[in-house]
Enzyme design. Sequence first.
Site, PDB file in Angstrom:
ATOM      1  N   CYS A  64       4.507 -30.713  53.170  1.00  0.00           N
ATOM      2  CA  CYS A  64       5.354 -31.930  52.648  1.00  0.00           C
ATOM      3  C   CYS A  64       4.507 -33.359  53.161  1.00  0.00           C
ATOM      4  O   CYS A  64       3.396 -33.514  53.285  1.00  0.00           O
ATOM      5  CB  CYS A  64       6.781 -31.904  53.065  1.00  0.00           C
ATOM      6  SG  CYS A  64       7.874 -32.921  52.337  1.00  0.00           S
ATOM      7  N   GLU A 116       6.205 -25.505  48.478  1.00  0.00           N
ATOM      8  CA  GLU A 116       6.789 -25.594  49.734  1.00  0.00           C
ATOM      9  C   GLU A 116       7.987 -24.661  49.368  1.00  0.00           C
ATOM     10  O   GLU A 116       8.813 -25.027  48.407  1.00  0.00           O
ATOM     11  CB  GLU A 116       7.188 -27.009  50.260  1.00  0.00           C
ATOM     12  CG  GLU A 116       8.054 -27.055  51.600  1.00  0.00           C
ATOM     13  CD  GLU A 116       8.570 -28.597  51.925  1.00  0.00           C
ATOM     14  OE1 GLU A 116       9.028 -28.842  53.111  1.00  0.00           O
ATOM     15  OE2 GLU A 116       8.270 -29.353  51.142  1.00  0.00           O
ATOM     16  N   LYS A 147       4.981 -25.595  59.976  1.00  0.00           N
ATOM     17  CA  LYS A 147       4.821 -27.259  60.222  1.00  0.00           C
ATOM     18  C   LYS A 147       4.996 -27.628  61.339  1.00  0.00           C
ATOM     19  O   LYS A 147       5.831 -27.147  62.320  1.00  0.00           O
ATOM     20  CB  LYS A 147       6.136 -27.700  59.098  1.00  0.00           C
ATOM     21  CG  LYS A 147       6.039 -29.048  58.968  1.00  0.00           C
ATOM     22  CD  LYS A 147       7.120 -29.528  57.853  1.00  0.00           C
ATOM     23  CE  LYS A 147       7.008 -30.776  57.691  1.00  0.00           C
ATOM     24  NZ  LYS A 147       8.083 -31.362  56.607  1.00  0.00           N
TER      25      LYS A 147
END
Length: 527
Positions: free
Chosen positions: A401, A286, A350
């Site tokens: 994440c 990430e 995301k």
Amino acid sequence: MERLAGTVMLLSGTRRALLAFLAGLIGVLALPPFGFFAALFVSFTLLVWLIDGASAAPEAGFLRRLAPAFRIGWFFGFGYFVGGLWWLGNALLVEADAFAWALPLAVFGLPAFLALYYGLAAALARLLWSDGMGRIAALALAFGVGEWLRGTLFTGFPWNAVGYGAMPVPLLMQSSGIVGIAGMNALGVFVFAAPALIGTRRGRGPGLALAALLFAAHIGYGYYALHIAPTPEGEATVVRLVQPVIDQAMKLDDSARAQIFERHLALSAAKPAEGGKRPDIVVWPETSIPFILTDNPDALVRIAAVLEDDQVLIAGAVRTESAGSGKAPRYYNSIYTVDGRGQITGAADKVHLVPFGEYMPFADLLESLGVDAVAMPGGFSAAREPQLLTALGKGLYPLVCYEAIFPAEITGAADAAAALLNITNDAWFGRTPGPYQHFQQARLRAVERGLPLIRAANNGISAVVDARGRVVAGLSHDVPGFVDATFPGRFAIDKWGKWRNWSFLIVLGILFAAAGISRIGFRNRTN
């Protein structure tokens, strides 16, 4: 055991609250990196006995009658969440000058809030409480509902749901492929709370027999799935996971950007181990690209110089796009795919952002009140829906994440994927249980969906996991380097997918019926 149960029931005041707190704290031993699931038998047995003694005056109103059970559940949850989430405070110490003041909120404030769900669960269980096996069913029902609410309300935070304590190793993970984590929460509590029947006799035989049967089925299905059921074969594609282990303070240092980028390139260009095949896909963690990639064409040239024409890089980066004339640009926490010629071939943003970390909840309201509502410079915008990535003809379902802790984030688009792709940066949390807990929850998504998992972390645990939750290859926490692994296969279909959509309600329905029937019998029984 009967004497111990009686002693626990009769505790009052501070000693009662302290024991509830310690019971929750003991349960943390079932979580990574410990994985001692037997600790939850102690935790929930004590919780049952404490709720047995949680009574109010007969003339008390409805809410006041539930208050003692709520307090016990809250102290239990406070111990569980303080012990299981204290490491969140480590993220605030990365920039201690600015955020150390918020340390008590992270270490005690968030657990105090999350404990409300366990308080509600204990109060709900008390509504259906009886003196036999029915109260065990009531507690399991209530915790199933409480954990579902915790994972849903206010964007949800289902971290360390109690069901994970029943699944520390692949043998004990396979049941989640049938009932999901929601079902495991409820069924796990029933099994863990069953020993309380030893201390109170009524319903002891049937209750312990049913708990033993559930636990045996849990183990038996795990053995079947791992050793008897057909397992998909691996494919010829080789994946390289890059784990650079860059300190978070360095990642926040603008002057270190070039050095960080070069470290990723060097690990990507390294020769495979002796006898190993050159990787087809290289995965960076990430935000591994420390600048806006589309604004730095030279960076794409450097990537092309490292990759062969038929290789693909998958990397986390911040993506930006215009929001229109006179407006600040939008920023996204994204994943790019880059081919061997240095061309960006795909991107996925995301969807589920971290409140207060990646965006500020109720920002419009706060700004209207004159409060600066930016959680971080620029903040992040959320994508509307997941976007499947493609690398060498393989569909990859992106989870950035902590999206990996939300089963519901994996939509039907995953049916067309060859694997789940989770990139993360757990360097925020240092040498704490956090990275281990995060990895366990990510690998459970692989088991639930029957999909292999490709996981790259800046620091944490990077691994390729097969569709049964077994680690094919990986790097431990704090170990810099890379690892190459053959791409595991996926199951042809997720045959339990539709069942999981209903299994939670079926489990709750059975538990409600058992608790309700027991409660009616308890109320009608002659004293």
